[in-house]
Design a protein around this motif. Structure first.
Motif, short mmCIF file in Angstrom:
data_model
loop_
_atom_site.label_atom_id
_atom_site.label_comp_id
_atom_site.label_asym_id
_atom_site.label_seq_id
_atom_site.Cartn_x
_atom_site.Cartn_y
_atom_site.Cartn_z
N PHE A 1 12.77 -0.52 -5.18
CA PHE A 1 11.48 -0.24 -4.55
C PHE A 1 10.68 0.79 -5.35
O PHE A 1 9.44 0.78 -5.31
CB PHE A 1 11.70 0.18 -3.10
CG PHE A 1 12.10 -0.97 -2.22
CD1 PHE A 1 11.15 -1.86 -1.76
CD2 PHE A 1 13.43 -1.20 -1.89
CE1 PHE A 1 11.50 -2.95 -0.97
CE2 PHE A 1 13.79 -2.28 -1.11
CZ PHE A 1 12.83 -3.17 -0.65
N LEU A 2 11.36 1.65 -6.09
CA LEU A 2 10.65 2.57 -6.98
C LEU A 2 9.92 1.78 -8.09
O LEU A 2 8.78 2.08 -8.43
CB LEU A 2 11.62 3.57 -7.61
CG LEU A 2 11.04 4.54 -8.64
CD1 LEU A 2 9.93 5.39 -8.01
CD2 LEU A 2 12.15 5.44 -9.20
N HIS A 3 10.59 0.75 -8.61
CA HIS A 3 9.99 -0.09 -9.64
C HIS A 3 8.72 -0.76 -9.09
O HIS A 3 7.70 -0.83 -9.78
CB HIS A 3 11.00 -1.15 -10.09
CG HIS A 3 10.57 -1.95 -11.28
ND1 HIS A 3 10.84 -1.56 -12.58
CD2 HIS A 3 9.85 -3.10 -11.39
CE1 HIS A 3 10.33 -2.45 -13.43
NE2 HIS A 3 9.74 -3.39 -12.73
N ILE A 4 8.80 -1.23 -7.86
CA ILE A 4 7.64 -1.90 -7.24
C ILE A 4 6.51 -0.90 -6.99
O ILE A 4 5.33 -1.20 -7.22
CB ILE A 4 8.08 -2.58 -5.93
CG1 ILE A 4 9.03 -3.74 -6.25
CG2 ILE A 4 6.88 -3.06 -5.12
CD1 ILE A 4 9.76 -4.29 -5.05
N ALA A 5 6.86 0.33 -6.56
CA ALA A 5 5.84 1.35 -6.33
C ALA A 5 5.11 1.69 -7.63
O ALA A 5 3.87 1.85 -7.64
CB ALA A 5 6.49 2.60 -5.75
N LYS A 6 5.86 1.79 -8.72
CA LYS A 6 5.23 2.08 -10.01
C LYS A 6 4.34 0.92 -10.46
O LYS A 6 3.27 1.13 -11.03
CB LYS A 6 6.31 2.35 -11.05
CG LYS A 6 7.02 3.70 -10.87
CD LYS A 6 8.07 3.92 -11.95
CE LYS A 6 8.70 5.30 -11.82
NZ LYS A 6 9.77 5.52 -12.85
N ASP B 1 0.84 -1.20 0.00
CA ASP B 1 0.00 0.00 0.00
C ASP B 1 0.87 1.25 0.00
O ASP B 1 0.46 2.30 -0.48
CB ASP B 1 -0.91 0.00 1.23
CG ASP B 1 -1.87 -1.18 1.24
OD1 ASP B 1 -2.73 -1.24 0.34
OD2 ASP B 1 -1.72 -2.05 2.11
N LEU B 2 2.06 1.12 0.57
CA LEU B 2 3.07 2.18 0.59
C LEU B 2 4.42 1.53 0.35
O LEU B 2 4.62 0.35 0.68
CB LEU B 2 3.09 2.90 1.95
CG LEU B 2 1.80 3.57 2.43
CD1 LEU B 2 1.97 4.02 3.88
CD2 LEU B 2 1.43 4.74 1.54
N PRO C 1 1.97 5.23 -3.21
CA PRO C 1 2.89 6.29 -2.80
C PRO C 1 4.25 5.73 -2.41
O PRO C 1 4.36 4.62 -1.89
CB PRO C 1 2.19 6.92 -1.59
CG PRO C 1 0.74 6.61 -1.79
CD PRO C 1 0.71 5.26 -2.44
N TYR C 2 5.27 6.56 -2.60
CA TYR C 2 6.66 6.12 -2.46
C TYR C 2 7.48 7.21 -1.79
O TYR C 2 7.30 8.40 -2.07
CB TYR C 2 7.22 5.81 -3.84
CG TYR C 2 8.69 5.49 -3.91
CD1 TYR C 2 9.17 4.25 -3.52
CD2 TYR C 2 9.61 6.42 -4.41
CE1 TYR C 2 10.52 3.95 -3.61
CE2 TYR C 2 10.96 6.13 -4.49
CZ TYR C 2 11.41 4.89 -4.10
OH TYR C 2 12.75 4.59 -4.19
#
Length: 372
Positions: free
Chosen positions: A134-139, A118-119, A144-145
């Motif tokens: 983790f940016l790839h996973i957030a996208k 979720d975050l 939100p990241y």
């Protein structure tokens, strides 16, 4: 039984309990998700003091990536990450993390230990690949990241005020990010967590002294579990009494002159990441009278700073100093000094240098250690 498991069996009773508690924590995420709590994906090195003080339901994505290798599934999950556009030059643990996260075809263990984020909280400590993973996973999940930016330590032990203040502000930003998405914060609870970390660091230093004994009193795989337990256990499972038991069981062995091999011939220092795909390799030298007495894993988990660095009255500054001063923080002067001290304190006879398709910084660090 050893031959049927992807992991060796721990030798010390307290380490067996730690291993079971770590496995239990992995399964907790499904219960927390079912309770409606937001799941926060983060690194295993994200400051636990903040997560625990804010009662965050966290999932350490790179732990799942490591388990992909442990269960012999890294080829599958690395390929899934590469199919999703990730370069083969990226750390294999991070590729496995992305592979596990970005597929619907997971084995039973990963279905149990996985929950969609979720975050997402990333970090540049100890490397920028963490943040990008983790940016790839957030996208992927459209959530939100936030990224914690920890600069490399070019100053040594004498940290400038501006560097500490900068990282402390990054940690404050992490708190604000969690507050903005439904969590609550109490500074007194954070102080309690930092006080706990200070006490635990002191206890781990006592354990480190006992591990220096000749003959060596603990098997290499037991060290892996014991040293990662402070990061991998849940808040409820991370009890001081558990680590006091470890200290006391080790002390009892040292007092009676017990060694894990009957006739100790060589004491080895493992320079490089542990062989996640076959942890039995760590204990393998024992067949020939050699023992792995210390490994690089121990400085990655963060119990290398002087407990006095952690001041509960200045929690954010304390955590900032701890991350900046960690030997895991490049450019690796601290890592070289760490290995040199370990070689002396542990009376090391030789070094095992292991290079895997994981951290691209390790080979350079190994050469620096060799030349030192």
């Amino acid at each position: 039984m050893d031959e049927e498991l992807p992991l060796p069996s721990p030798d010390l009773p307290v380490v067996q309990d730690m291993q079971m508690a770590i496995a239990s924590k992995l399964a907790d995420i499904q219960r927390q998700k079912a309770e409606g709590r937001p799941v926060v994906w983060c690194s295993v090195l994200t400051p636990k003091e903040i997560l625990f003080s804010m009662d965050v339901a966290s999932l350490c994505g790179n732990v799942l990536g490591a388990y992909a290798s442990i269960f012999g599934m890294s080829a599958k999950y690395c390929q899934l990450a590469e199919d999703d556009g990730i370069s083969r030059d990226v750390c294999s643990v991070n590729r496995c993390t992305i592979g596990v996260c970005c597929t619907d075809d997971r084995e039973g263990f990963f279905e149990t230990a996985f929950a969609p984020p979720d975050l997402v909280i990333g970090s540049t400590f100890p490397c920028t690949a963490e943040a990008k993973t983790f940016l790839h996973i957030a996208k992927k999940y459209g959530v939100p990241y936030y990224v914690i930016d920890v600069p490399i330590n070019t100053w040594g032990d004498d940290l400038p005020r501006h560097a500490v203040d900068y990282v402390a502000a990054q940690l404050r930003g992490m708190i604000d990010f969690l507050l903005a998405h439904g969590h609550t914060f109490d500074m007194d609870k954070l102080r309690e967590e930092v006080a706990f970390a200070r006490r635990l660091n002191g206890l781990m230093q006592e354990i480190d002294v006992l591990k220096q004994a000749v003959p060596h009193p603990i098997r290499a795989f037991d060290i892996v579990i014991a040293m990662t337990a402070p990061l991998a256990l849940s808040k409820a499972g991370r009890q001081i009494e558990l680590f006091e038991r470890l200290r006391d069981e080790l002390r009892a062995r040292v007092d009676r002159g017990f060694g894990v091999v009957e006739d100790e011939k060589l004491r080895l220092l493992w320079c490089g990441l542990c062989p996640l795909y076959d942890f039995k390799l760590l204990n393998y030298p024992e067949k020939y009278g050699a023992v792995v007495v210390k490994s690089m894993l121990e400085f990655l988990v963060g119990f290398t700073c002087d407990p006095e660095t952690l001041d509960p009255e200045k929690p954010l500054e304390s955590m900032a100093r701890a991350q900046l001063l960690s030997p895991a923080n490049p450019p690796y002067r601290g890592a070289v000094d760490y290995f040199l001290r370990a070689a002396r304190d542990y009376k090391v006879d030789g070094i095992v240098g292991m290079v895997m398709r994981s951290c691209g910084l390790v080979p350079g660090m190994q050469r620096l250690v060799k030349d030192a």
